[in-house]
Design an enzyme around this catalytic site. Structure first.
Site, short mmCIF file in Angstrom:
data_model
loop_
_atom_site.label_atom_id
_atom_site.label_comp_id
_atom_site.label_asym_id
_atom_site.label_seq_id
_atom_site.Cartn_x
_atom_site.Cartn_y
_atom_site.Cartn_z
N CYS A 93 1.01 -1.53 0.04
CA CYS A 93 0.22 -0.31 -0.02
C CYS A 93 0.93 1.19 0.08
O CYS A 93 0.95 2.54 -0.41
CB CYS A 93 -0.66 -0.25 1.37
N CYS A 152 -4.98 -2.19 5.40
CA CYS A 152 -4.02 -0.64 5.36
C CYS A 152 -5.66 -0.66 3.72
O CYS A 152 -6.20 -0.79 3.11
CB CYS A 152 -3.35 -0.94 4.07
#
Length: 395
Positions: free
Chosen positions: A100, A200
């Site tokens: 991410c 995330c």
């Protein structure tokens, strides 16, 4: 006044990041990343990102900074979610947080920020950045955060020099309690907010439930491998070279159905990962069973009793050239070179002494002590002193 875009997530860390930058005289813009709106994989009715984006907006208002939401869900699905499903299907365990940062926050998001005329992108990570001119060239360094309990440099182990050059980490010199104290004093709504758990940016999703949306359940057996398994006790051969020795010890044990006894059933080997204890639902052993290997082709989970079971431990792992990354490109090894480092194979693991060995097709990481549950697909990151020099995907 330099312009900084802060990734405001609606948590205390990014709130204090924006506050500190404003205090330091930067022109600050807050952006909230919306990375998910596919309700088919959210398990609860609560909508975490809505609550988070509201909190982010309230913080931006309080600080008197411009604020907007950017929808990155398409890129997030392509680069993170699809990749995760693919990796789990192959029996590997990806780290969505590392990806991410590399693919979303410091790539797609950074591009948007630079498009807004930003000089920097800032995040609420507990890590630090330093720079040094080496041979006439500015080299950026990624350093561990001052708070040992919260150091998040591992999550940024895939950043490049270019990404680091435009990154700011204002809370890296602080501890979590200090960050909360600043938020309280500044009267920010997020001061007491609990840290988010979960994927995330997807929020409150339990990973097995998330995976079940795309990877269909498929019943298979759980096999318990005894400590007396022959590969654990067999004598290592005499090696022609150090590389042969490293290759031998980095090779994982191969198990078959007949190597142990069937002790239970499971709903899909791809939902399990090495070192996992929960979710096996097998009783009758003195110590709990741990997953020591999964075979997604045969749909078998191999387990061992107790956390010191031999099947859990190896002291060498390998990273292929394709999945090898140097934050400090100037220190990259060439074949035949070695480097003494400290390394970790998961977030929050304490750093362990290791030696890197560069070979033609990749890099061996040889730990001084055997490591538990070395899992393919996860990232190994290596440090010298407090600096993270590089990382790679365990193959």
């Amino acid at each position: 006044m330099k312009r900084v875009v802060v990734g405001l997530s609606g948590g205390v860390d990014s709130s204090v990041t924006a506050y500190l930058l404003k205090e330091q005289g930067y022109e600050v813009i807050g952006l909230f990343m919306k990375n998910w709106h596919d309700d088919t994989v959210t398990i609860s009715d609560e909508c975490p990102w809505l609550e988070d984006s509201n909190d982010a907006m309230i913080v931006a208002e309080k600080l008197g900074i411009p604020f907007q939401t950017v929808d990155l869900s398409e890129q997030y699905k392509e680069r993170i979610v699809d990749y995760m499903f693919d990796e789990y299907e192959k029996g590997r365990t990806p780290n969505p947080d590392v990806l991410c940062n590399r693919e979303i926050k410091f790539d797609v998001f950074m591009d948007i920020a630079l498009g807004l005329g930003a000089d920097y992108v800032a995040t609420g990570h507990y890590c630090r950045k330093a720079e040094e001119v080496i041979n006439g060239k500015t080299v950026y360094k990624l350093l561990a955060g001052k708070d040992n309990n919260k150091d998040q440099s591992y999550f940024l182990c895939q950043l490049s020099q270019n990404q680091l050059s435009k990154a700011l980490f204002p809370i890296g010199e602080l501890t979590k309690p200090e960050v909360r104290a600043i938020a309280k004093e500044a009267d920010l709504i997020t001061a007491e907010k609990k840290d988010s758990q979960g994927l995330c940016f997807i929020g409150k999703v339990r990973l097995p439930d998330f995976l079940q949306q795309k990877l269909q359940p498929k019943e298979g057996v759980i096999v318990q491998i005894p400590e007396s398994f022959n590969s654990y006790t067999k004598q290592a051969p005499v090696f022609e070279s150090k590389e042969d020795e490293l290759r031998y010890f980095s090779t994982k044990y191969a198990y078959n159905l007949e190597d142990g006894k069937v002790v239970g059933k499971h709903q899909g080997a791809h939902y399990f990962t090495k070192g996992q204890r929960k979710g096996l639902a097998v009783g009758g052993t003195k110590e709990p069973l741990f997953v020591i290997e999964t075979d997604v082709d045969q749909n078998i989970i191999f387990t061992g009793e107790g956390k010191s079971h031999k099947g859990l431990y190896r002291n060498v792992l390998f990273v292929t050239n394709e999945e090898l990354h140097w934050v400090r490109e100037d220190l990259a090894l060439v074949p035949g070179e070695t480097m003494d480092v400290e390394a970790r194979i998961r977030y929050r693991q304490k750093l362990e002494k290791a030696r890197l060995h560069k070979v033609e097709n990749g890099l061996f990481v040889e730990f001084s002590n055997p490591q538990s549950a070395i899992q393919e697909g996860q990232f190994v990151a290596w440090y010298v002193n407090e600096e993270l020099l590089g990382s790679g995907v365990i193959s």
